[in-house]
Design a protein around this motif. Structure first.
Motif, PDB file in Angstrom:
ATOM      1  N   THR A  77      13.457  26.439 -31.518  1.00 12.05           N
ATOM      2  CA  THR A  77      11.983  25.394 -31.183  1.00 12.05           C
ATOM      3  C   THR A  77      10.601  25.320 -32.227  1.00 12.05           C
TER       4      THR A  77
ATOM      5  N   ILE B 299       5.192  21.159 -24.117  1.00 13.67           N
ATOM      6  CA  ILE B 299       6.404  21.541 -25.409  1.00 13.67           C
ATOM      7  C   ILE B 299       7.465  21.837 -23.733  1.00 13.67           C
ATOM      8  N   PHE B 300       8.709  20.845 -23.977  1.00 12.24           N
ATOM      9  CA  PHE B 300       9.273  20.237 -22.772  1.00 12.24           C
ATOM     10  C   PHE B 300       9.166  20.252 -21.826  1.00 12.24           C
TER      11      PHE B 300
ATOM     12  N   GLU C 104      11.221  17.108 -30.056  1.00 14.12           N
ATOM     13  CA  GLU C 104      10.381  17.875 -28.629  1.00 14.12           C
ATOM     14  C   GLU C 104       9.512  17.019 -28.161  1.00 14.12           C
TER      15      GLU C 104
ATOM     16  N   SER D 285      13.400  21.033 -32.069  1.00 17.32           N
ATOM     17  CA  SER D 285      14.306  22.070 -31.888  1.00 17.32           C
ATOM     18  C   SER D 285      15.432  21.998 -32.380  1.00 17.32           C
TER      19      SER D 285
END
Length: 363
Positions: free
Chosen positions: A90, A173-174, A35, A41
């Protein structure tokens, strides 16, 4: 028309069985995905092909064979609970963290692990007003990301403001997935708050830490929303204080009960004053013995004496400290972190157990 076949004559699949939290624990890793520079993840499925009945915000207690010795950690589900054939966690690599480093360095598709769950009560309240503020810091984003993914999969028309804080833009993150979701979901307002610019001096937004002024600017109707918060303990303490100052009723502020839902460090719990009745507690693998009063928990005294027991929530919820009681008896008041069949097999949670006799523990 013959309805017994489809797609080239293959039979219709039978209805999948559902994972039983009381009986099932065998998982297989399907995928590992990078990630960020220090976050991965991991996607798991049931070895028996069962489907998962998970609520967004819940977690699993994993047992990993790290360093030749089994150890357990809690990790929140980050995937949408509506995708029931598998789920993802994650994990951020923690400096010196035994389990996070083992996962990053060792876990590969095809490997098997065991896990207990789903567990936890960090979920959107039933019947709540459809206005939310999801507030996360660092790897605490994982359970709230599950909530956002669920909203996207279900097309639920909830009014969601999402504020995610991180060390630097590269640590968010993301970041790209959330930006894509915000462009597609008209009811999602997204705010990233890196503490510093790092290697991205062209960052277009604000930097710093969460504050009342910042949240009032980003989310003007803050006091009207249900807040779900997860992150490191200092982050959640700041969020709790800000919510109170903004006039958010206590019942509409909900936070995860342990640090960022990713436990990789020891947590020291307060030691109560000694009582008159003292019991000898032996830790067989560490060849240590300590005194614990009838009014103290086993974990609190073990931590003070420097005895290593993985732990997190300290209130019998996560199950991280689960241990085998070789002999003796305890008064255990848990909150769902241990199953009855485990209790019947002689296991207990030191964090919420007080001795009622001398003990020998397999630690």
């Amino acid at each position: 028309m013959d309805t017994s076949a489809f797609a080239g004559g293959a039979p219709y699949p039978t209805l999948a069985q559902v994972w039983d939290p009381e009986a099932d624990d065998a998982l297989v890793c399907l995928d590992v995905h990078q990630e960020t520079h220090d976050v991965k993840s991991f996607t798991f499925a049931s070895v028996a092909g069962k489907q998962f009945d998970v609520r967004a915000g819940q977690y699993f207690l994993f047992t990993f064979p790290a360093g030749g010795e089994d150890d357990s950690r809690c990790y929140s589900v980050s995937s949408s609970p509506l995708r029931r054939n598998a789920f993802s966690i994650t994990v951020k690599r923690v400096a010196g963290g035994r389990m996070s480093n083992w996962l990053h360095d060792t876990m590969q598709p095809g490997m098997s692990v065991t896990a207990q769950g789903p567990l936890g009560t960090f979920i959107r309240p039933a019947g709540a007003a459809q206005k939310y503020l999801l507030l996360s810091g660092g790897s605490g984003i994982t359970p709230v990301m599950s909530m956002v993914r669920e909203l996207a999969d279900s097309y639920e028309q909830a009014d969601v403001a999402f504020v995610h804080a991180g060390r630097a833009p590269a640590d968010l993150i993301f970041r790209h997935e959330l930006s894509g979701l915000a462009a597609r979901l008209k009811t999602l307002r997204l705010h990233f708050l890196p503490e510093q610019l790092g290697n991205e001096p062209s960052w277009p937004g604000l930097t710093g830490r969460i504050s009342l002024d910042y949240l009032r600017l980003a989310v003007p109707d803050l006091a009207e929303r249900v807040i779900l918060c997860c992150g490191p303990q200092p982050f959640m303490a700041a969020a709790r204080k800000i919510a109170a100052e903004a006039g958010v009723p206590a019942h509409r502020y909900i936070e995860e009960s342990f640090d960022a839902a990713v436990i990789d460090a020891d947590v020291v719990t307060p030691i109560q004053a000694p009582a008159e009745t003292i019991y000898a507690v032996q830790f067989s693998k560490q060849a240590r013995s300590i005194d614990v009063s009838a009014e103290q928990t086993v974990l609190s005294c073990a931590k003070k004496a420097g005895i290593r027991i993985p732990s997190s929530c300290a209130n019998g919820m996560c199950g991280t400290c689960k241990s085998k009681l070789v002999s003796g008896s305890v008064n255990m008041v848990h909150n769902g972190g241990i199953r009855q069949r485990e209790i019947d097999a002689g296991f207990f949670l030191p964090c919420c157990s007080k001795p009622t006799s001398d003990l020998v523990i397999d630690r």
